[in-house]
Design a protein around this motif. Structure first.
Motif, mmCIF file in Angstrom:
data_model
loop_
_atom_site.group_PDB
_atom_site.id
_atom_site.type_symbol
_atom_site.label_atom_id
_atom_site.label_comp_id
_atom_site.label_asym_id
_atom_site.label_seq_id
_atom_site.Cartn_x
_atom_site.Cartn_y
_atom_site.Cartn_z
ATOM 1 N N SER A 123 33.543 41.527 83.212
ATOM 2 C CA SER A 123 32.941 42.377 82.221
ATOM 3 C C SER A 123 32.447 41.887 80.927
ATOM 4 O O SER A 123 32.922 40.537 80.759
ATOM 5 C CB SER A 123 34.021 43.562 81.736
ATOM 6 N N ARG A 124 31.604 42.414 80.025
ATOM 7 C CA ARG A 124 31.211 41.788 78.982
ATOM 8 C C ARG A 124 32.655 41.265 77.956
ATOM 9 O O ARG A 124 32.801 40.301 77.339
ATOM 10 C CB ARG A 124 30.361 42.645 78.040
ATOM 11 N N ASN A 125 33.418 42.370 78.003
ATOM 12 C CA ASN A 125 34.793 42.163 77.243
ATOM 13 C C ASN A 125 35.528 40.787 77.717
ATOM 14 O O ASN A 125 36.118 40.163 76.927
ATOM 15 C CB ASN A 125 35.604 43.393 77.137
ATOM 16 N N ASP A 126 35.734 40.598 78.986
ATOM 17 C CA ASP A 126 36.595 39.771 79.643
ATOM 18 C C ASP A 126 35.888 38.187 79.477
ATOM 19 O O ASP A 126 36.642 37.317 79.026
ATOM 20 C CB ASP A 126 36.713 40.046 81.125
ATOM 21 N N VAL A 127 34.667 38.423 79.511
ATOM 22 C CA VAL A 127 33.658 37.109 79.179
ATOM 23 C C VAL A 127 33.963 36.625 77.493
ATOM 24 O O VAL A 127 34.282 35.552 77.580
ATOM 25 C CB VAL A 127 32.400 37.177 79.247
ATOM 26 N N GLN A 128 33.927 37.557 76.731
ATOM 27 C CA GLN A 128 33.950 37.221 75.350
ATOM 28 C C GLN A 128 35.428 36.840 74.919
ATOM 29 O O GLN A 128 35.531 35.887 74.077
ATOM 30 C CB GLN A 128 33.721 38.559 74.552
ATOM 31 N N ASN A 129 36.407 37.465 75.588
ATOM 32 C CA ASN A 129 37.902 37.056 75.245
ATOM 33 C C ASN A 129 38.057 35.595 75.855
ATOM 34 O O ASN A 129 38.796 34.732 75.253
ATOM 35 C CB ASN A 129 38.855 37.862 75.907
ATOM 36 N N ARG A 130 37.465 35.097 77.130
ATOM 37 C CA ARG A 130 37.616 33.692 77.531
ATOM 38 C C ARG A 130 36.991 32.879 76.573
ATOM 39 O O ARG A 130 37.269 31.744 76.354
ATOM 40 C CB ARG A 130 37.156 33.834 78.841
ATOM 41 N N PHE A 131 35.763 33.365 76.023
ATOM 42 C CA PHE A 131 34.925 32.636 75.107
ATOM 43 C C PHE A 131 35.556 32.406 73.788
ATOM 44 O O PHE A 131 35.514 31.362 73.561
ATOM 45 C CB PHE A 131 33.430 33.223 75.050
ATOM 46 N N ARG A 132 36.187 33.294 73.368
ATOM 47 C CA ARG A 132 36.943 32.899 72.230
ATOM 48 C C ARG A 132 38.105 32.098 72.412
ATOM 49 O O ARG A 132 38.375 31.215 71.546
ATOM 50 C CB ARG A 132 37.636 34.371 71.433
ATOM 51 N N ALA A 133 38.781 32.012 73.626
ATOM 52 C CA ALA A 133 39.835 31.229 73.995
ATOM 53 C C ALA A 133 39.369 29.954 74.107
ATOM 54 O O ALA A 133 40.341 28.871 74.244
ATOM 55 C CB ALA A 133 40.784 31.803 75.190
ATOM 56 N N MET A 134 38.310 29.429 74.248
ATOM 57 C CA MET A 134 37.770 27.932 74.449
ATOM 58 C C MET A 134 38.098 27.454 73.152
ATOM 59 O O MET A 134 38.573 26.090 73.174
ATOM 60 C CB MET A 134 36.015 28.113 74.402
ATOM 61 N N LEU A 135 38.069 28.014 71.891
ATOM 62 C CA LEU A 135 38.593 27.542 70.648
ATOM 63 C C LEU A 135 40.040 27.309 70.521
ATOM 64 O O LEU A 135 40.487 28.389 70.288
ATOM 65 C CB LEU A 135 37.681 27.863 69.353
ATOM 66 N N ASP A 136 40.778 26.322 70.545
ATOM 67 C CA ASP A 136 42.105 26.094 70.225
ATOM 68 C C ASP A 136 42.241 25.826 68.860
ATOM 69 O O ASP A 136 41.576 25.850 67.741
ATOM 70 C CB ASP A 136 42.624 25.152 71.301
ATOM 71 N N ALA A 137 43.565 25.336 68.550
ATOM 72 C CA ALA A 137 43.942 25.053 67.299
ATOM 73 C C ALA A 137 43.564 23.653 66.811
ATOM 74 O O ALA A 137 42.907 22.819 67.816
ATOM 75 C CB ALA A 137 45.603 24.837 67.280
ATOM 76 N N ASP A 138 43.434 23.397 65.488
ATOM 77 C CA ASP A 138 42.955 22.105 64.847
ATOM 78 C C ASP A 138 44.059 20.897 65.668
ATOM 79 O O ASP A 138 45.243 21.352 65.900
ATOM 80 C CB ASP A 138 43.526 22.132 63.435
ATOM 81 N N PHE A 139 43.547 19.754 65.714
ATOM 82 C CA PHE A 139 44.129 18.718 66.170
ATOM 83 C C PHE A 139 45.373 18.477 64.930
ATOM 84 O O PHE A 139 45.104 18.742 63.771
ATOM 85 C CB PHE A 139 43.567 17.519 66.098
ATOM 86 N N ASP A 140 46.517 17.984 65.240
ATOM 87 C CA ASP A 140 47.637 17.981 64.083
ATOM 88 C C ASP A 140 47.158 17.052 63.119
ATOM 89 O O ASP A 140 47.640 17.310 61.927
ATOM 90 C CB ASP A 140 48.950 17.405 65.001
ATOM 91 N N ASP A 141 46.528 15.856 63.100
ATOM 92 C CA ASP A 141 46.030 14.846 62.094
ATOM 93 C C ASP A 141 44.757 15.517 61.589
ATOM 94 O O ASP A 141 44.314 14.548 60.847
ATOM 95 C CB ASP A 141 46.111 13.775 62.831
ATOM 96 N N ALA A 142 43.977 16.661 62.034
ATOM 97 C CA ALA A 142 42.841 16.726 61.445
ATOM 98 C C ALA A 142 42.662 16.961 60.079
ATOM 99 O O ALA A 142 41.887 16.071 59.204
ATOM 100 C CB ALA A 142 42.182 17.782 62.374
ATOM 101 N N VAL A 143 43.527 17.804 59.737
ATOM 102 C CA VAL A 143 43.658 18.056 57.991
ATOM 103 C C VAL A 143 44.224 16.634 57.225
ATOM 104 O O VAL A 143 43.438 16.305 56.086
ATOM 105 C CB VAL A 143 44.213 19.395 57.688
ATOM 106 N N PRO A 144 45.169 16.067 57.687
ATOM 107 C CA PRO A 144 45.593 14.823 56.767
ATOM 108 C C PRO A 144 44.593 13.972 56.982
ATOM 109 O O PRO A 144 44.538 13.207 56.094
ATOM 110 C CB PRO A 144 46.827 14.517 57.971
ATOM 111 N N LEU A 145 43.702 13.658 58.015
ATOM 112 C CA LEU A 145 42.732 12.585 58.024
ATOM 113 C C LEU A 145 41.579 13.109 56.952
ATOM 114 O O LEU A 145 41.251 12.025 56.134
ATOM 115 C CB LEU A 145 41.986 12.585 59.605
ATOM 116 N N LEU A 146 40.908 14.092 57.057
ATOM 117 C CA LEU A 146 40.057 14.534 56.084
ATOM 118 C C LEU A 146 40.567 14.439 54.757
ATOM 119 O O LEU A 146 39.862 14.054 53.765
ATOM 120 C CB LEU A 146 39.741 16.068 56.326
ATOM 121 N N LYS A 147 41.813 14.823 54.547
ATOM 122 C CA LYS A 147 42.137 14.914 53.129
ATOM 123 C C LYS A 147 42.724 13.373 52.757
ATOM 124 O O LYS A 147 42.231 13.202 51.419
ATOM 125 C CB LYS A 147 43.967 15.414 53.109
ATOM 126 N N ASP A 148 42.921 12.589 53.526
ATOM 127 C CA ASP A 148 42.912 11.116 53.263
ATOM 128 C C ASP A 148 41.865 10.422 53.038
ATOM 129 O O ASP A 148 41.458 9.565 51.871
ATOM 130 C CB ASP A 148 43.509 10.229 54.327
#
Length: 205
Positions: A74-99
């Motif tokens: 269904s459209r709803n199931d596809v959209q839920n899986r599509f949102r799930a493609m994006l996970d959390a930031d890498f642990d060092d992403a924010v520290p790297l950018l701040k540095d």
């Protein structure tokens, strides 16, 4: 004499933010899609190209994706899986950018093939987004990597020469396209790889 680096340009998914792209795309399509084929499949699909260049809204994209790949969900199931493609930031992403921000020598930019759904998710997190000086996406230009025109558009927006930039992406075709117009570029799979490359090149660290 080596041209000084002034601009660091990052892809988003797979570079600063973890992806569940392979897993969710394989579930959607009902078959295992090897990682190296994901970029090519995604970029060549008419539905995703239209979505990531701003031609379709989320519902219209979902319907087009279902039709293009004959997805039995269904459209709803596809959209839920599509949102799930994006996970959390890498642990060092924010520290790297701040540095890098604290160092003060570089403009920090983004160049991402993305879409309104994932972009809104990233902006709502408000983690990496405020640390980027110039966040560019495929939606801004109506173009997608690895089209050479999108790299030229970024260089124009930054008023930069190719050799003044380092570009980091997890997709080898995107990296090769950047190199072809003179941008320093490297395939990476997270902030640790970025730190390593910057150190090896004498840019940072």
């Amino acid at each position: 004499m080596t041209t000084p680096i002034k601009h660091l340009i990052f892809d988003m998914g797979g570079v600063l933010i973890r992806l569940q792209w392979h897993q969710q795309a394989s579930l959607l399509l009902g078959r295992d899609v090897p990682f190296e084929q994901i970029h090519a499949l995604w970029g060549s699909a008419q539905s995703t190209h239209a979505f990531e260049t701003g031609q379709l809204d989320f519902d219209a994209f979902t319907d087009a994706l279902i039709d293009e790949f004959q997805i039995p969900l269904s459209r709803n199931d596809v959209q839920n899986r599509f949102r799930a493609m994006l996970d959390a930031d890498f642990d060092d992403a924010v520290p790297l950018l701040k540095d890098l921000k604290a160092d003060g020598r570089y403009t920090l930019s983004l160049l991402s093939n993305t879409n309104p759904c994932h972009l809104a998710m990233v902006q709502e997190r408000n983690t990496i987004w405020p640390l980027l000086d110039r966040p560019f996406t495929s939606l801004d230009f109506g173009l997608m990597k690895p089209d050479p025109a999108i790299y030229r558009a970024v260089l124009n927006a930054l008023n930069a020469q190719p050799e003044e930039c380092w570009f980091f992406d997890d997709g080898i075709h995107n990296v090769e396209a950047a190199r072809a117009i003179g941008i320093n570029a490297e395939q990476v799979f997270g902030p640790e790889d970025i730190r390593r490359v910057l150190k090896e090149q004498g840019v940072f660290g």
